[in-house]
Design a protein around this motif. Structure first.
Motif, PDB file in Angstrom:
ATOM      1  N   LYS A  59       0.833  -1.209   0.000  1.00  0.00           N
ATOM      2  CA  LYS A  59       0.000   0.000   0.000  1.00  0.00           C
ATOM      3  C   LYS A  59       0.862   1.251   0.000  1.00  0.00           C
ATOM      4  O   LYS A  59       0.564   2.229  -0.656  1.00  0.00           O
ATOM      5  CB  LYS A  59      -0.941  -0.004   1.195  1.00  0.00           C
ATOM      6  CG  LYS A  59      -1.990  -1.088   1.077  1.00  0.00           C
ATOM      7  CD  LYS A  59      -2.994  -0.997   2.185  1.00  0.00           C
ATOM      8  CE  LYS A  59      -4.029  -2.115   1.998  1.00  0.00           C
ATOM      9  NZ  LYS A  59      -5.049  -2.077   2.996  1.00  0.00           N
ATOM     10  N   ASN A  60       1.948   1.261   0.794  1.00  0.00           N
ATOM     11  CA  ASN A  60       2.902   2.369   0.739  1.00  0.00           C
ATOM     12  C   ASN A  60       4.278   1.857   1.151  1.00  0.00           C
ATOM     13  O   ASN A  60       4.409   0.783   1.721  1.00  0.00           O
ATOM     14  CB  ASN A  60       2.443   3.551   1.607  1.00  0.00           C
ATOM     15  CG  ASN A  60       2.318   3.191   3.072  1.00  0.00           C
ATOM     16  OD1 ASN A  60       3.215   2.604   3.644  1.00  0.00           O
ATOM     17  ND2 ASN A  60       1.197   3.535   3.681  1.00  0.00           N
ATOM     18  N   ASP A  93       3.490   2.240   8.318  1.00  0.00           N
ATOM     19  CA  ASP A  93       2.084   2.549   8.565  1.00  0.00           C
ATOM     20  C   ASP A  93       1.930   4.024   8.890  1.00  0.00           C
ATOM     21  O   ASP A  93       2.204   4.469  10.010  1.00  0.00           O
ATOM     22  CB  ASP A  93       1.553   1.685   9.713  1.00  0.00           C
ATOM     23  CG  ASP A  93       1.533   0.210   9.335  1.00  0.00           C
ATOM     24  OD1 ASP A  93       1.254  -0.075   8.156  1.00  0.00           O
ATOM     25  OD2 ASP A  93       1.799  -0.629  10.209  1.00  0.00           O
ATOM     26  N   PRO A 129      -0.561   6.952   9.582  1.00  0.00           N
ATOM     27  CA  PRO A 129      -1.977   7.098   9.919  1.00  0.00           C
ATOM     28  C   PRO A 129      -2.694   8.062   8.975  1.00  0.00           C
ATOM     29  O   PRO A 129      -2.081   8.957   8.397  1.00  0.00           O
ATOM     30  CB  PRO A 129      -1.957   7.638  11.354  1.00  0.00           C
ATOM     31  CG  PRO A 129      -0.581   8.137  11.579  1.00  0.00           C
ATOM     32  CD  PRO A 129       0.320   7.448  10.608  1.00  0.00           C
ATOM     33  N   GLU A 130      -3.992   7.867   8.831  1.00  0.00           N
ATOM     34  CA  GLU A 130      -4.798   8.701   7.940  1.00  0.00           C
ATOM     35  C   GLU A 130      -4.758  10.171   8.346  1.00  0.00           C
ATOM     36  O   GLU A 130      -4.849  11.059   7.520  1.00  0.00           O
ATOM     37  CB  GLU A 130      -6.246   8.203   7.916  1.00  0.00           C
ATOM     38  CG  GLU A 130      -6.419   6.858   7.230  1.00  0.00           C
ATOM     39  CD  GLU A 130      -6.100   6.922   5.746  1.00  0.00           C
ATOM     40  OE1 GLU A 130      -6.436   7.928   5.095  1.00  0.00           O
ATOM     41  OE2 GLU A 130      -5.498   5.959   5.252  1.00  0.00           O
ATOM     42  N   ASP A 131      -4.647  10.444   9.669  1.00  0.00           N
ATOM     43  CA  ASP A 131      -4.681  11.830  10.145  1.00  0.00           C
ATOM     44  C   ASP A 131      -3.289  12.470  10.213  1.00  0.00           C
ATOM     45  O   ASP A 131      -3.105  13.504  10.853  1.00  0.00           O
ATOM     46  CB  ASP A 131      -5.354  11.894  11.516  1.00  0.00           C
ATOM     47  CG  ASP A 131      -4.560  11.161  12.589  1.00  0.00           C
ATOM     48  OD1 ASP A 131      -3.624  10.421  12.240  1.00  0.00           O
ATOM     49  OD2 ASP A 131      -4.900  11.326  13.775  1.00  0.00           O
ATOM     50  N   ASP A 190      -3.260  16.125   9.364  1.00  0.00           N
ATOM     51  CA  ASP A 190      -4.234  16.979  10.059  1.00  0.00           C
ATOM     52  C   ASP A 190      -3.500  18.016  10.912  1.00  0.00           C
ATOM     53  O   ASP A 190      -2.393  17.767  11.399  1.00  0.00           O
ATOM     54  CB  ASP A 190      -5.148  16.138  10.953  1.00  0.00           C
ATOM     55  CG  ASP A 190      -6.123  15.290  10.160  1.00  0.00           C
ATOM     56  OD1 ASP A 190      -6.170  15.457   8.923  1.00  0.00           O
ATOM     57  OD2 ASP A 190      -6.814  14.460  10.773  1.00  0.00           O
TER      58      ASP A 190
END
Length: 91
Positions: free
Chosen positions: A62-63, A67, A69-71, A74
């Motif tokens: 995936k990358n 890992d 995080p999605e945020d 932010d």
């Protein structure tokens, strides 16, 4: 490999360019010593984004950076931003 004196090269640049386009390498000399080579231009390399995408898909990646995080992007909370840093240790 062809050698040509610089004084002749400046008068025959168009002809030399055509020969180089055909794949020939020409050495330009000054006083019998090589000064520069005229060589066919090559395409500049770079990242093959399509190949990278296919490789990741084929291997279930995936990358490449662990890992994330999605945020991750932010904004930080305000209280985190105004909290002073702890003092640095004295050496």
């Amino acid at each position: 490999m062809t050698q040509i004196p610089i004084r002749d090269a400046k008068n025959k640049l168009t002809e030399l360019a055509r020969r180089v386009e055909a794949g020939e390498t020409i050495t330009v000399t000054r006083n019998g010593k090589a000064v520069t080579d005229l060589v066919p231009s090559t395409k500049k390399g770079g990242i093959d984004w399509d190949g990278l995408k296919a490789y990741k898909k084929e291997h279930g990646i995936k990358n490449f950076f662990g890992d994330i995080p999605e945020d991750f992007d932010d904004p930080l909370p305000e209280d985190f931003l105004i909290t002073p840093l702890p003092p640095l240790p004295v050496k």
